[in-house]
Design a protein around this motif. Structure first.
Motif, PDB file in Angstrom:
ATOM      1  N   SER A  61      81.064  -1.705  59.655  1.00 56.36           N
ATOM      2  CA  SER A  61      81.162  -1.897  58.272  1.00 56.36           C
ATOM      3  C   SER A  61      82.275  -3.010  57.936  1.00 56.36           C
ATOM      4  O   SER A  61      83.260  -2.945  59.219  1.00 56.36           O
ATOM      5  CB  SER A  61      80.998  -1.126  56.974  1.00 56.36           C
TER       6      SER A  61
ATOM      7  N   GLN B 282      79.093  -7.667  47.651  1.00 58.35           N
ATOM      8  CA  GLN B 282      79.055  -8.109  48.760  1.00 58.35           C
ATOM      9  C   GLN B 282      78.917  -7.354  49.619  1.00 58.35           C
ATOM     10  O   GLN B 282      78.033  -8.004  50.679  1.00 58.35           O
ATOM     11  CB  GLN B 282      80.565  -8.173  49.166  1.00 58.35           C
ATOM     12  N   SER B 283      78.820  -6.129  49.101  1.00 53.73           N
ATOM     13  CA  SER B 283      78.372  -5.186  50.636  1.00 53.73           C
ATOM     14  C   SER B 283      76.216  -5.406  50.484  1.00 53.73           C
ATOM     15  O   SER B 283      76.073  -5.568  51.578  1.00 53.73           O
ATOM     16  CB  SER B 283      78.483  -3.592  49.427  1.00 53.73           C
ATOM     17  N   GLN B 284      75.933  -5.810  49.016  1.00 49.71           N
ATOM     18  CA  GLN B 284      74.398  -6.334  49.004  1.00 49.71           C
ATOM     19  C   GLN B 284      74.091  -7.524  49.475  1.00 49.71           C
ATOM     20  O   GLN B 284      73.551  -7.858  49.911  1.00 49.71           O
ATOM     21  CB  GLN B 284      74.711  -5.669  47.503  1.00 49.71           C
ATOM     22  N   ASP B 285      75.122  -8.475  49.059  1.00 45.14           N
ATOM     23  CA  ASP B 285      74.837 -10.073  49.377  1.00 45.14           C
ATOM     24  C   ASP B 285      74.667 -10.140  51.233  1.00 45.14           C
ATOM     25  O   ASP B 285      74.335 -10.986  51.584  1.00 45.14           O
ATOM     26  CB  ASP B 285      76.299 -10.512  48.643  1.00 45.14           C
ATOM     27  N   LEU B 286      76.071 -10.037  51.692  1.00 43.84           N
ATOM     28  CA  LEU B 286      75.876  -9.271  53.274  1.00 43.84           C
ATOM     29  C   LEU B 286      75.223  -8.470  54.021  1.00 43.84           C
ATOM     30  O   LEU B 286      74.890  -8.628  55.372  1.00 43.84           O
ATOM     31  CB  LEU B 286      77.552  -9.160  53.497  1.00 43.84           C
ATOM     32  N   GLY B 287      74.945  -7.740  53.016  1.00 43.72           N
ATOM     33  CA  GLY B 287      73.951  -6.949  53.763  1.00 43.72           C
ATOM     34  C   GLY B 287      74.672  -5.732  54.706  1.00 43.72           C
ATOM     35  O   GLY B 287      74.408  -5.483  56.061  1.00 43.72           O
ATOM     36  N   LYS B 288      75.772  -5.608  54.429  1.00 50.31           N
ATOM     37  CA  LYS B 288      76.486  -5.195  55.320  1.00 50.31           C
ATOM     38  C   LYS B 288      77.755  -4.502  54.398  1.00 50.31           C
ATOM     39  O   LYS B 288      78.627  -4.687  53.331  1.00 50.31           O
ATOM     40  CB  LYS B 288      77.378  -5.835  56.222  1.00 50.31           C
ATOM     41  N   GLN B 289      77.944  -2.339  54.377  1.00 55.08           N
ATOM     42  CA  GLN B 289      79.218  -2.226  54.066  1.00 55.08           C
ATOM     43  C   GLN B 289      80.453  -3.060  54.178  1.00 55.08           C
ATOM     44  O   GLN B 289      81.169  -3.410  54.582  1.00 55.08           O
ATOM     45  CB  GLN B 289      79.291  -0.424  54.183  1.00 55.08           C
TER      46      GLN B 289
END
Lengths: 328, 481
Positions: free
Chosen positions: B39, B60-67
């Motif tokens: 992450s 941003q976790s959703q938008d970036l696909g990363k925690q």
């Protein structure tokens, strides 16, 4: 069954009297080696932890005191003893030394004498609820120091704290800023420190008091001695060896008041409670650009001061033992 | 079941302890850079933006696909936290700038990674946001500016309940020393138990900022004790002495809450939010800070501008170029994703949310006028736009000055300490203490210049002098001229 640490064959193989033993027999050597191995194995956690958290930082701080380093950059520029020169030339360092010593002079006698009086009172078998009182007086020792520091800020709050409220009850309308006034902050912090830690000194005294044989008190009472004479001619002389040790331990202890002072005053106002530990912390972590080399030099010099007290401590232990031997 | 002897138990315990100790010692590599699960870690010190940033991290976790793991650190602990994180190879991927080192030193030491901003993101930044030597080096962007430099720390916030009860008009706040003193006297005379004002005298860094601002608006022709035209240090200038004497007079007249001597900024703001005092000098972030600790108090907020000594004094202060607020760590395992997280802060949605947090105003001050903010904050942003000008900066005129800044040492006692000491009675010769401060700064700059010159930097004292500077106007950097 667990194997014995010293094997029987080794004892059986003891040489005849009159012969000089140069090399132990094989079985005994193996047994001794195993015993040594076990000793080292059990010592290992202490050696590793003591080395990592005590020896290594000491050695590292000696090295850091010879370099210029801000902790942000990798470069550690060797500057020799110039950090020591800078620390010694800094009036704020000497001010912090002075504050540390004044703090010690305020705290140590109060802690030693008050706790002695309390220990004598709590040692009396006639005192009801004495176990409860012992617990109550010891409670501040086990309370987290940082929390005590924060709570004391509220206690001494000059606008709404309980101390101010009590002062108002006795007619002092204008709150006194005990922690915010540089004239009273150190004394107030010292009082809190004594309250917080005198319980541990009290325990030392109680242990010491319990070494005095009760027969001596009984004999003195039969001879008609009063409380004062018993204290003056029995308790006090027999406690003298302990007084040396407890004094040195307490004095050494007063050099470590960082957590309480940092949370209660942060060294302020205007550096009036800045003991050496806070001075070191300020330059190592609180400066806009940390000066770890400079702070380490101050720490080494502070270490020398503590070492002097340590030597006194060793001497006090020796003198205490000698005195006890003489008395017995 | 096997019989457990004392020895086997001890051996087993020892082995477990050793394993645990080894595991603890060897954990650094796993947690360095990104979090354990790959992450992104984001640390900052903006107290007023905590909730907004936590929500933004989740989005941003959703938008970036990363925690994205967001952590707020108190400002007084942030530099120490980063220092320790760096030494243990655990710098967060994205962090706010609390390091008092020039950008060139941070780049050289691997603290920061170049930001990979898209053309769209760069286009969204207001003109003049990026400055060589401050946010960029050799044309590469390393730090994202988030807040406008058009602001000051000495606004005068007030509790409208208290001031109204004392007969003061919240729409006509005091603007001069005399008006302010009269307002405090009115609150004191009302005698409702509230102190006229509270001051965070224990927060010496903030005291320094506020006296710098008050001296500047009183006519000091420079910033932080240094005169723009000549580059000389002059903390003992009348403007500084008068500003500090003004506070001293208020303190001696018992117009400042008793106990302010040891209050940190956060403590003072919390107490003020609890209604213990009428006025509280603070920066624009006061509104957001109060919203965090006492939301119900926000509707009672009023604000006045920075004070001038006499009516008719032109209100003008100066600041340098916008600073870099966010960096991507040089050790980040995924600088691309970290850059995208930073880039998201240039979007209109983030900027509106940033303004709504009521911390420091966003780069584009005009955003505040339509943002979800309270009226006093909007009014303050308007004053900033009208009165804060761009001042000269040596490092912008000559980027090699960064080497001088890196060789500078902290000065103690600083201006904030002197203010605290003078108000508390520990310092009696104020002008003398300020003169010593100027001398200490001058001596330190000389040694820093000597160190930088020895290392090959082309710098001199002349780099600090800007004889062409015109008071009241924005300074134009040489390269932009």
């Amino acid at each position: 069954m667990a194997r014995p640490l010293t094997s029987e064959p080794a004892l059986a193989a003891a040489p005849p009297q009159g012969k000089v033993l140069r090399t132990p027999p094989k079985g005994q050597r193996v047994g001794t080696r195993k015993q040594t191995l076990w000793i080292w194995l059990f010592l290992m956690p202490t050696i590793v932890l003591y080395g990592a958290y005590t020896l290594y930082p000491i050695v590292a701080s000696y090295w850091y005191s010879l370099v210029e380093w801000n902790g942000f950059q990798a470069e550690q520029r060797f500057v020799g003893i110039s950090n020591y020169r800078a620390v010694i030339a800094d009036p704020a360092f000497w001010s912090s030394v002075k504050i540390t010593l004044v703090f010690m002079l305020l705290v140590a006698p109060a802690r030693i004498l008050l706790s002695l009086l309390l220990a004598i009172a709590l040692n009396s078998p006639k005192l009801p609820f004495r176990n409860l009182f012992r617990t109550v007086y010891f409670l501040p020792v086990v309370t987290t120091t940082a929390i005590v520091g924060v709570v004391m800020q509220f206690v001494f709050d000059p606008s709404s704290g309980p101390v101010t409220s009590m002062l108002r009850l006795v007619g002092v309308e204008q709150g006194i800023d005990l922690l915010g006034d540089s004239g009273t902050a150190l004394t107030t912090a010292a009082a809190v420190y004594v309250w917080k830690f005198f319980g541990i000194t009290m325990v030392y005294w109680m242990a010491a008091l319990q070494t005095i044989p009760s027969e001596l008190y009984e004999a003195a009472r039969i001879d008609g001695a009063g409380a004062w004479h018993i204290f003056r001619h029995i308790t006090l002389p027999l406690l003298t060896p302990f007084l040396l040790i407890i004094t040195v331990l307490t004095v050494e202890d007063t050099f470590h008041a960082f957590d309480l002072m940092q949370t209660m005053t942060g060294g302020g106002p205007f550096f009036s409670t800045e003991i050496i530990e806070i001075y070191i912390y300020r330059w190592a972590f609180n400066a806009s650009i940390p000066q770890l080399g400079f702070a380490s030099a101050a720490a080494v010099l502070f270490g020398v001061l503590v070492m002097v007290v340590g030597v006194l401590q060793a001497w006090a232990l020796y003198a205490g033992r000698k005195s006890r031997r003489e008395l017995s | 079941m096997a019989h457990v002897t004392r020895r086997s138990l001890l051996v087993g315990s020892g082995a477990l302890l050793s394993t645990a100790a080894l595991a603890a010692c060897g954990g650094g590599g796993e947690s360095a850079g990104p979090g354990p699960s790959g992450s992104l870690r984001w640390w900052d010190h903006f107290s007023a933006l905590q909730k907004f940033h936590a929500d933004w991290a989740a989005q941003q976790s959703q938008d970036l696909g990363k925690q994205v793991e967001y952590t707020y650190n108190d400002v007084s602990r942030s530099a120490e936290a980063l220092q320790l994180a760096n030494q243990s190879n655990q710098l967060p991927d994205v962090y706010s700038n609390v390091l008092d080192l020039p950008l060139s030193a941070l780049v050289a030491e691997g603290w920061v990674h170049e930001l990979q901003l898209s053309d769209e993101a760069l286009a969204r930044l207001p003109e003049g946001s990026l400055t060589e030597g401050i946010t960029s080096l050799d044309g590469k962007v390393y730090g994202l500016p988030l807040f406008t430099s058009q602001q000051y720390a000495a606004a005068h916030w007030f509790n409208t309940d208290i001031t109204t009860a004392a007969g003061l008009d919240p729409d006509d706040p005091p603007t001069t020393y005399d008006e302010y003193r009269a307002a405090l006297e009115a609150i004191k005379a009302k005698g409702d138990g509230a102190a006229p004002m509270i001051l965070a005298l224990g927060g010496t860094a903030r005291m320094r900022e506020q006296i710098d601002d008050l001296a500047q608006v009183a006519g000091f022709p420079g910033f932080q004790g240094m005169k723009y035209a000549t580059g000389e240090y002059a903390y003992d200038d009348d403007t500084y002495v008068n500003a500090i004497e003004f506070w001293k007079e208020l303190n001696d007249s018992s117009l400042i809450l008793a106990g302010s001597g040891g209050l940190t900024v956060a403590d003072a703001r919390s107490r003020w939010g609890a209604g213990v005092a009428g006025f509280f000098p603070d920066g624009p972030w006061c509104a957001g800070g109060v919203k965090n600790v006492a939301p119900a108090f926000v509707e009672k907020l009023g604000v006045g501008p920075i004070l001038v000594p006499q009516a008719g004094t032109p209100v003008v202060t100066y600041r340098g170029a916008p600073g870099a607020q966010f960096f991507v760590a040089g050790s980040s395992a995924d600088p691309e994703a970290a850059s995208r997280l930073v880039e998201s802060m240039t979007t209109t949605e983030y900027q509106a949310g940033l303004a709504g947090g009521m911390d420091q105003p966003p780069l584009d001050l005009s955003v505040v006028q339509d943002a979800d903010v309270i009226e006093p904050y909007r009014k303050l942003a308007g004053w900033f736009e009208e009165t804060v000008r761009r001042g000269p900066e040596a490092v912008v005129a000559n980027p090699q000055i960064a080497q001088v800044e890196a060789a500078s040492k902290p000065i103690s006692p600083h201006l904030g300490d002197i203010v605290q000491g003078y108000l508390g009675g520990d310092i009696t010769d104020l002008r003398g203490a300020l003169k010593s401060l100027s001398d200490a700064f001058s001596a330190d700059r000389e040694q820093a210049i000597a160190t930088a010159t020895a290392a090959g930097a082309q710098v001199s004292l002349d780099d600090y002098a800007f004889p062409e500077w015109v008071p009241g106007q924005d300074w134009t950097p040489p390269s932009a001229g």
